[in-house]
Design a protein around this motif. Sequence first.
Motif, PDB file in Angstrom:
ATOM      1  N   THR A   3       0.736  -1.257   0.010  1.00  0.00           N
ATOM      2  CA  THR A   3      -0.158  -0.021   0.058  1.00  0.00           C
ATOM      3  C   THR A   3       0.877   1.284  -0.145  1.00  0.00           C
ATOM      4  O   THR A   3       2.162   1.158   0.231  1.00  0.00           O
ATOM      5  CB  THR A   3      -0.890   0.056   1.180  1.00  0.00           C
TER       6      THR A   3
ATOM      7  N   SER B 143      -4.138   3.504   2.315  1.00  0.00           N
ATOM      8  CA  SER B 143      -4.364   1.951   2.094  1.00  0.00           C
ATOM      9  C   SER B 143      -4.732   1.750   0.723  1.00  0.00           C
ATOM     10  O   SER B 143      -4.699   0.781   0.113  1.00  0.00           O
ATOM     11  CB  SER B 143      -5.630   1.687   2.613  1.00  0.00           C
ATOM     12  N   ALA B 144      -4.416   2.648  -0.571  1.00  0.00           N
ATOM     13  CA  ALA B 144      -4.473   2.525  -1.638  1.00  0.00           C
ATOM     14  C   ALA B 144      -3.104   1.588  -2.141  1.00  0.00           C
ATOM     15  O   ALA B 144      -2.211   1.822  -1.385  1.00  0.00           O
ATOM     16  CB  ALA B 144      -4.737   3.791  -2.487  1.00  0.00           C
ATOM     17  N   PHE B 145      -3.216   1.009  -3.349  1.00  0.00           N
ATOM     18  CA  PHE B 145      -2.088   0.555  -3.979  1.00  0.00           C
ATOM     19  C   PHE B 145      -1.508   1.451  -5.219  1.00  0.00           C
ATOM     20  O   PHE B 145      -2.399   2.333  -5.660  1.00  0.00           O
ATOM     21  CB  PHE B 145      -2.454  -0.803  -4.562  1.00  0.00           C
TER      22      PHE B 145
END
Length: 238
Positions: free
Chosen positions: A99, A136-138
Amino acid sequence: MISVSNVSKVYALASGDFIALKETAMQVRKGEFVAIMGPSGSGKSTLLQLLGGLDQPTTGNIVVDGIDLTKLNEKERTLFRRKKVGFVFQNYQLLPMMTVGENIALSLTANNTPKNEINTIVQKLLSEVNLQDKESAFPSQLSGGQQQRVAIARALAMKPSLILADEPTGNLDQKNSEDILKLLSRLNKEEKITVVMVTHDQQAAQVADRIIVVRDGMIVEEGHKGGYRNEKVANRMA
């Protein structure tokens, strides 16, 4: 802060020796923003790698913050990079399976920083690059400009005294390029972080205090902020 003295870099190839840098000398003052320009294959990225201890010169000396990089072994150079240098690359080099928060925390984790401290630092850096909602994003879920801001946040995690940026706007559109350059400029002016940036883009280079032009492995001219000293220098970029 940075002193490069009589530095050459020669690569031994099957076709013969390739001289990437020839007896190069330069100085970068603490807190300065320097842009290195030159055509492809001129040696500018090689110079940046040497400044960051990613490679060793064939001859000469490189001193950063009083540390002679040519006298360090591989382990010592790794520690130097971790504590002193933040790297920003054209292709971001984020780990796709991690992440945003985990990418930023990489160097902190490697340095055995306590988890509560890591969380605090990551939150601060996310705020600094205006990505508070992306922890929390990729990377695949972000735009190019957002990925580059994550890369800059990661570079800042260990509070480096030096940022080395290799074509940081090379894959970005004009708006995102301007945002990244403003961010680097702000870090330089407000945080007093020394920035050395390789770029093909003459407009991008204008944010720097000084422009160094490299051609055929040699520094051929320097320009002041706002443009080159003369048209002859600009022509060398073609």
